[in-house]
Design an enzyme around this catalytic site. Structure first.
Site, mmCIF file in Angstrom:
data_model
loop_
_atom_site.group_PDB
_atom_site.id
_atom_site.type_symbol
_atom_site.label_atom_id
_atom_site.label_comp_id
_atom_site.label_asym_id
_atom_site.label_seq_id
_atom_site.Cartn_x
_atom_site.Cartn_y
_atom_site.Cartn_z
ATOM 1 N N HIS A 263 -1.294 1.695 -0.759
ATOM 2 C CA HIS A 263 -2.397 2.513 -1.202
ATOM 3 C C HIS A 263 -2.663 2.560 -2.706
ATOM 4 O O HIS A 263 -2.204 1.868 -3.468
ATOM 5 C CB HIS A 263 -1.468 3.943 -0.992
ATOM 6 C CG HIS A 263 -0.257 4.143 -1.572
ATOM 7 N ND1 HIS A 263 0.802 3.842 -1.256
ATOM 8 C CD2 HIS A 263 0.070 4.832 -2.636
ATOM 9 C CE1 HIS A 263 1.627 4.146 -1.811
ATOM 10 N NE2 HIS A 263 1.387 4.749 -2.997
ATOM 11 N N ARG A 282 3.694 -3.853 -6.806
ATOM 12 C CA ARG A 282 2.148 -3.636 -7.072
ATOM 13 C C ARG A 282 1.631 -4.956 -6.863
ATOM 14 O O ARG A 282 2.118 -6.105 -7.099
ATOM 15 C CB ARG A 282 2.007 -3.582 -8.755
ATOM 16 C CG ARG A 282 2.531 -2.157 -9.124
ATOM 17 C CD ARG A 282 2.147 -1.878 -10.660
ATOM 18 N NE ARG A 282 2.817 -0.575 -11.093
ATOM 19 C CZ ARG A 282 4.147 -0.688 -11.493
ATOM 20 N NH1 ARG A 282 4.677 -1.924 -11.576
ATOM 21 N NH2 ARG A 282 4.655 0.377 -11.851
HETATM 22 ZN ZN ZN Z 1 2.516 5.384 -4.561
#
Ligand code: ZN
Length: 417
Positions: A263, A282
């Site tokens: 997300h 990430r």
């Molecule tokens: Zn998150």
């Protein structure tokens, strides 16, 4: 019962106005303000109003009184959840959170490798998973969340007519499932920089062309991709954004993000509740530490629907509960009327366990019958310990909204209650 002052996190993607205005401080603020934390995470525990101490120190001093025996036992004497106000002016990183098992293994491995607790190369800052729910506060909270139905993505890629995307299109059309998504995402995130630098401008011109032709069901998504491409022109996360569900949440609407869900929040203000962890993998769209191999290991490539999570109404209509499978938290939204003209004007809570009430509109007053009273302003929160007596919460302004975070009751506790 204690009033909590949240800790501002000054990440670069934050807004200079939203949190300042929310707390009634001068706006714009001198620096971006991205998040306001209400919890007991060691990185930023909430301060106690009128006290030099903080919530973490208070819980540590007597975990059973603060959390109750069952929660103290199940969660190693820690508060299991963390609440944040989020104010995104710019997109946040493309990210996913680990499962409980992945977090335990990852944290132990990084400890063995000798990474300091605050080393920026760390993926795992603690040994906990981090399911999260995000509920829009303002209008049009934009997010990318979860891999979209690959058939839809095939349509989107066809619409773009970018030759550099043809092999991905072929892969997805031939394997419109988790395997196809894994293949395309892995390919894109590991492309050489030189290829990325050529491909992204082609995708952006494709998007401009589609938008220029007028009505497209992908218009919102393509505008988001254009925004990401301007901010991160050499980042494969721009391509990944083509694979994800694009959602626009209105106030009170939510999404739940389980472990492995890819997300990126793009813009807007929201309340977030999550397990009390800071574990983020990430994949791009950020100057922070990126670890693509580790992200690929934790990602769940199963496509998910774009459905928003809507709350269920409880307690005479004042409380709306967002039901999720997370064992650490249950978030609900409570709306009270302070004019005396409409009901309800107050609500009483007599549940065990720790609770944080975060005020997002107006002002509330919490009263312990024959005891303490506390006024809590917008942008502040109220802490309720397990051993606090039952409280009644009134609206202390014409309209008051707060979010209640607590540990969901297990079946045994429901029966014992
Ligand atoms: Zn998150």
């Amino acid at each position: 019962m204690k009033v909590l002052k949240g800790e501002v996190r000054p990440y670069a993607w934050g807004s200079r106005t939203a949190i300042a205005e929310f707390q009634g401080r001068p706006s714009p603020s001198p620096h971006p303000e991205a998040e306001l934390w209400f919890g007991a995470h060691p990185a930023s525990p909430a301060r106690l109003d009128g006290d030099s101490s903080d919530l973490l120190a208070m819980i540590d001093a007597d975990p059973v009184a603060a959390l109750g025996e069952p929660t103290a036992q199940s969660y190693e004497r820690r508060l299991p959840f963390l609440v944040k106000i989020l104010a995104a002016e710019e997109p946040l990183s493309l990210q996913a959170h680990p499962s409980a098992e992945q977090a335990r293994i990852g944290f132990a491995a990084e400890n063995r490798a000798g990474l300091a607790a605050d080393d920026p190369r760390r993926n795992y800052r603690d040994s906990w998973h981090k399911p999260e729910i995000v509920v829009a506060l303002g209008e049009d909270f934009e997010a990318l969340a979860g891999f979209r139905d690959p058939a839809e993505t095939v349509d989107l890629l066809r619409t773009l007519q970018v030759p550099g995307l043809d092999s991905a299109l072929g892969m997805l059309a031939g394997s419109p499932d988790a395997d196809g998504l894994r293949a395309v995402f892995t390919t894109w995130l590991t492309l050489p920089d030189r290829v990325i630098a050529e491909l992204i401008p082609q995708v952006l011109s494709g998007a401009v062309e589609v938008l220029g032709r007028g009505e497209s069901r992908f218009a919102g998504q393509l505008r988001a991709v254009l925004g990401l491409g301007e901010a991160y022109p050499n980042d494969p996360g721009v391509l990944a954004a083509l694979l994800l569900n694009y959602l626009v949440l209105q106030p009170g609407e939510a999404i739940y993000l389980p472990a492995g869900n890819l997300h990126a929040y793009l813009h807007g203000t929201a309340v977030e509740a999550m397990a009390n962890s800071d574990n983020v993998l990430r994949g791009g769209l950020t100057p922070k530490h990126i670890d693509v191999p580790e992200l690929l290991r934790v990602l769940d490539f199963q496509p998910v629907s774009r459905d928003k999570l809507m709350p269920t109404v409880e307690a005479l209509g004042a409380e709306r509960i967002y039901r999720t499978p997370a064992p650490e938290f249950q978030l609900s939204r409570v709306e009270l009327d302070g004019t005396g003209l409409r009901n309800p004007g107050s609500i009483s809570f007599d549940m065990p366990g720790p609770q944080i009430l975060t005020v997002t509109t107006g002002r509330i007053e919490a009263v312990i019958p024959d005891g303490e009273r506390c006024v809590v302003e917008c942008g502040e929160a109220l802490w309720l310990s397990d051993d606090d007596p039952d409280v009644i919460v009134h609206a202390a302004s014409s309209h008051a909204v707060f979010f209640r975070s607590r540990v969901p009751l297990s079946m045994e506790q429901v029966t014992a209650n």
